[in-house]
Design an enzyme around this catalytic site. Structure first.
Site, mmCIF file in Angstrom:
data_model
loop_
_atom_site.group_PDB
_atom_site.id
_atom_site.type_symbol
_atom_site.label_atom_id
_atom_site.label_comp_id
_atom_site.label_asym_id
_atom_site.label_seq_id
_atom_site.Cartn_x
_atom_site.Cartn_y
_atom_site.Cartn_z
ATOM 1 N N CYS A 1 -88.130 10.630 41.914
ATOM 2 C CA CYS A 1 -88.160 11.955 42.463
ATOM 3 C C CYS A 1 -89.549 12.641 42.466
ATOM 4 C CB CYS A 1 -87.207 12.774 41.655
ATOM 5 S SG CYS A 1 -86.620 14.140 42.543
ATOM 6 N N ARG B 1 -86.718 19.633 41.233
ATOM 7 C CA ARG B 1 -86.259 18.680 42.241
ATOM 8 C C ARG B 1 -85.069 17.860 41.745
ATOM 9 N NH1 ARG B 1 -90.445 17.649 46.042
ATOM 10 N NH2 ARG B 1 -89.470 15.653 46.465
ATOM 11 N N TRP C 1 -85.043 10.089 39.482
ATOM 12 C CA TRP C 1 -83.653 10.387 39.853
ATOM 13 C C TRP C 1 -83.063 9.037 40.223
ATOM 14 C CZ3 TRP C 1 -80.512 10.105 44.252
ATOM 15 C CH2 TRP C 1 -79.406 10.956 44.281
ATOM 16 N N ASN D 1 -91.974 6.703 44.266
ATOM 17 C CA ASN D 1 -90.846 7.376 44.933
ATOM 18 C C ASN D 1 -90.531 6.571 46.174
ATOM 19 O OD1 ASN D 1 -90.745 9.437 43.134
ATOM 20 N ND2 ASN D 1 -91.800 10.926 44.437
ATOM 21 N N GLY D 2 -89.255 6.500 46.532
ATOM 22 C CA GLY D 2 -88.888 5.743 47.731
ATOM 23 C C GLY D 2 -87.948 4.606 47.357
ATOM 24 N N GLU E 1 -71.117 26.421 55.048
ATOM 25 C CA GLU E 1 -72.229 26.621 54.118
ATOM 26 C C GLU E 1 -71.733 27.232 52.801
ATOM 27 O OE1 GLU E 1 -75.170 25.833 53.578
ATOM 28 O OE2 GLU E 1 -76.028 27.405 52.321
ATOM 29 N N LYS F 1 -72.211 25.555 49.122
ATOM 30 C CA LYS F 1 -72.876 26.237 48.008
ATOM 31 C C LYS F 1 -72.008 26.200 46.762
ATOM 32 C CE LYS F 1 -75.883 26.587 49.084
ATOM 33 N NZ LYS F 1 -76.947 26.371 50.023
ATOM 34 N N GLU G 1 -71.700 22.500 45.286
ATOM 35 C CA GLU G 1 -72.883 21.868 44.686
ATOM 36 C C GLU G 1 -73.290 22.474 43.351
ATOM 37 O OE1 GLU G 1 -76.723 21.874 46.732
ATOM 38 O OE2 GLU G 1 -76.170 23.706 47.759
ATOM 39 N N HIS H 1 -53.493 22.830 61.875
ATOM 40 C CA HIS H 1 -53.600 21.399 62.189
ATOM 41 C C HIS H 1 -53.745 20.557 60.929
ATOM 42 C CE1 HIS H 1 -53.816 22.366 66.407
ATOM 43 N NE2 HIS H 1 -54.688 23.312 66.093
ATOM 44 N N LYS I 1 -83.761 18.189 44.858
ATOM 45 C CA LYS I 1 -84.111 19.263 45.795
ATOM 46 C C LYS I 1 -84.456 18.715 47.160
ATOM 47 C CE LYS I 1 -85.132 23.403 47.267
ATOM 48 N NZ LYS I 1 -83.975 24.201 47.735
HETATM 49 O O1 M6R Z 1 -85.257 20.196 52.777
HETATM 50 P P1 M6R Z 1 -84.134 20.173 53.759
HETATM 51 O O2 M6R Z 1 -83.828 21.520 54.318
HETATM 52 O O3 M6R Z 1 -84.302 19.154 54.839
HETATM 53 O O4 M6R Z 1 -82.872 19.741 52.894
HETATM 54 C C1 M6R Z 1 -81.625 19.525 53.495
HETATM 55 C C2 M6R Z 1 -80.534 19.441 52.469
HETATM 56 O O5 M6R Z 1 -80.796 18.411 51.554
HETATM 57 C C3 M6R Z 1 -80.350 20.750 51.693
HETATM 58 O O6 M6R Z 1 -80.099 21.828 52.533
HETATM 59 C C4 M6R Z 1 -79.182 20.610 50.692
HETATM 60 O O7 M6R Z 1 -77.976 20.457 51.355
HETATM 61 C C5 M6R Z 1 -79.149 21.811 49.748
HETATM 62 N N1 M6R Z 1 -78.957 21.361 48.405
HETATM 63 C C6 M6R Z 1 -78.067 22.765 50.063
HETATM 64 O O8 M6R Z 1 -78.049 23.863 49.199
#
Ligand code: M6R
Length: 607
Positions: free
Chosen positions: A2, A27, A70, A96-97, A480, A484, A487, A503, A602
């Protein structure tokens, strides 16, 4: 993945490496490690604080690398933490990667008699580099040779105890940069750790490798051709990346939303003409005249912001908009009519791997690619043809809050801009522009009433499931809101278009399964009321989010959250904030690590 940091210079590397790892904690990670020239390597599962307290007093040196991991390949244990080394313990790397062909390379190296000491894909790389290096290659050449053998993505920093005053870094698909000081260099995988040390930064591009010593740096490509790099300036302040008196970054970032909206709008609203001024699109504006289709893409919250954007652009500019998550879009042919199609990518970090790949595919096909990005200088910002920055400042909490709102604001500006180029009247444009400027004050009102939302959150903090429903603009807000909650509180939550209830989802409803109904007084309000009645008839509890003055909704809802009235197209901005606060307070009540939820990072720089 990460997080990567590194230092080479005249000072002791350890303070920056530990501070840098702490700055990258947001992150998400599950283990950490450090290598410093002359002192060796220390790795620990768990927090950076555990690593820091394990370092002996004598642990110091003028060059070093460190990492937060991570887990992707192998569990989050000390043995799998970075830095990884080779069989002769000469080479140390942080990476990373993902190395896609790690299994075949591992088999090949094992057959050559090389013993492995971790389950990671990264160790394949450290062993390969070690093999070339111990046979006599300079560190940079050994790194280059190894990288030519692998398939996959990397941002990596490599050191060797045979060449202790050198760090080699390289990048392909995973961000890496270095801050330029006086006779010293600070390496990092994102800008946050650099803010406290220097504003001058060089971003590595894919396929580039840099050799850093305290005397200077050389950047070259994989054919050893030198590359001239420009030193760029970081704009974010150190202040912005600190929590101050807030218990969590997430709450701090929600509380910043009024100022973030102001910053996103600054200089971009032409109230007299009822238009949007988008400097970032100026150079490509001509191409919009012939646009017949827009594809919006992104991941997670960024995708949901794009979903609201679809409604906005179709309504105000009359251009058909498709919306698709980047991880799907990148694997399907979306080639039709590339000359008249625009790909609009939304990303807070500007580094999300799937979003980036979708952009690359669209570019290859000749589409115009645009980015709505928060992190200045990020890969997506640099690789898209044009774009608009959010100016939301650093977002540290894993859950996107202020960046999501800022994405909505930019998408309204884009819809206004495209609309005014086409059929949207000045009068309609003026209405939107006026309403936009009122948003910061209206958000302040919602935030001032957060105690009431906290009370409702406490009441529902023990439930196991929550449904979120909405229609039209409020449908992606429901998605959304559910994201939220799940997560950060680990409560199962689903977002649905309210019209879908009959449905299938209605079967779930009983007294223990509450629904958050997004029911502002908009064009589909009556329909939402019918959906709420259906839920109530099955014993389901309803938390309604509605607009000020709509007290009548109390008759059909168990709990009500009010937001100020505004233009229907702007309502998602106001209705989303109570959902962020609701999720925050539920997670806090459950005592969870809100800023760093389990299993999440992150920014998702691997597939
Ligand atoms: O950095 P990004 O906007 O591309 O990230 C996209 C998603 O990983 C990010 O929005 C993720 O879903 C968040 N944890 C949501 O709160």
């Amino acid at each position: 993945m990460c997080g990567i940091v590194g230092y080479i210079g005249r000072k002791d590397a350890v303070p920056f490496l530990i501070d840098g790892l702490k700055a990258l904690e947001y992150r998400g990670y599950d283990s950490a490690g450090i290598y410093v020239t002359g002192s060796g390597a220390v790795k620990r599962a768990g927090k950076v604080a555990v690593l820091a307290s394990s370092l002996p007093d004598t642990f110091s040196g003028n060059a070093g690398i460190a990492h937060t991991r991570w887990a992707t390949h192998g569990p989050p244990t000390e043995r799998n933490a970075h830095p990884h080394t080779d069989a002769s313990q000469s080479v140390w790397i942080v990476h990373n990667g993902i190395i896609e062909n790690h299994a075949e390379l591992r088999d090949m190296l094992i057959q050559e008699g090389i013993p492995f000491s971790s389950d990671t894909d990264t160790e394949v790389l450290s062993q390969l580099i070690g093999t070339y290096h111990t046979r006599g290659d300079l560190l940079e050449d050994a790194v280059e040779k190894a990288l030519k053998k692998i398939r996959g993505t990397y941002g990596l920093a490599v050191m060797s105890n045979r060449e202790p005053s050198k760090i080699v870094i390289a990048r392909l698909g995973s961000p890496l940069m270095f801050g330029v000081g006086t006779d010293e260099y600070y390496i990092a995988s994102d800008a946050t750790p650099l803010l406290s040390r220097t504003r001058n930064v060089i971003y590595l591009e894919d396929g580039e490798l840099a050799i850093l010593t305290k005397e200077g740096y050389v950047v070259r490509d994989m054919s050893r051709q030198p590359i001239e790099k420009t030193i760029e300036t970081l704009e974010w302040s150190t202040e912005a990346a600190q929590k101050h008196s807030f218990e969590h970054f997430m709450l701090k970032e929600i509380m910043e939303i009024p100022e973030v909206i102001q910053d996103t709008l600054r200089g971009r609203v032409a109230t007299k003409d009822g238009d949007a001024v988008l400097g970032g699109l100026r150079d490509v504006a001509k191409r919009f005249k012939d646009v017949r289709r827009i594809i919006i893409t992104g991941c997670g919250s960024a995708y949901y912001a794009g979903f609201v954007g679809k409604h906005l652009i179709e309504e105000f500019a009359g251009i058909p908009v498709e919306i698709e998550i980047a991880s799907e879009l990148r694997y399907r042919p979306f080639t039709a009519d590339p000359k008249h199609t625009v790909l609009l990518a939304v990303s807070q970090s500007g580094e999300t791997a799937d979003t980036l790949e979708a952009i690359r595919l669209a570019k290859k096909q000749g589409m115009l690619t645009l980015g709505i990005v928060n992190v200045v200088g990020s890969t997506i910002a640099r690789e898209t043809d044009a774009g608009i920055y959010n100016h939301a400042g650093p977002e540290i909490g894993v859950a996107s809050t202020k960046a999501f709102v800022s994405q909505l604001v930019v998408l309204i500006l884009v819809a206004l801009f495209l609309g005014r180029m086409r059929t949207l009247s000045t009068a309609e444009g003026k209405k939107l522009a006026k309403a936009l400027l009122k948003l910061p004050e209206q958000v302040r009102t919602i935030l001032a009433g957060r105690k009431a939302i906290e009370k409702i959150a406490r009441k529902y903090s023990n439930v196991e499931n929550v449904l979120y429903i909405g229609r039209k603009y409020q449908c992606p807000v429901a998605y959304e809101g559910a994201l939220k909650l799940k997560e950060i509180s680990y409560i199962h939550a689903e977002g649905y278009g309210a019209g879908e209830m009959k449905h299938g989802p209605l079967a779930l409803i009983d007294e223990s399964f509450p629904t958050v109904a997004l029911a502002p007084r908009d064009s589909l309000y009556e329909k939402m009321c019918s959906n709420i009645e259906e839920i109530r008839a099955r014993g389901g509890k309803v938390i309604a989010v509605t607009t000020d003055g709509n007290n009548a909704i109390r008759r059909i809802a168990d709990d009500v959250i009010f937001v100020p009235k505004t233009h229907e197209a702007l309502l998602p901005i106001l209705t989303t904030i109570p959902l962020q606060l609701f999720a925050y307070y539920v997670a806090r009540e459950r005592g969870l690590p809100i800023d760093k939820p389990r299993n999440l990072a992150k920014s998702v720089t691997v597939e």
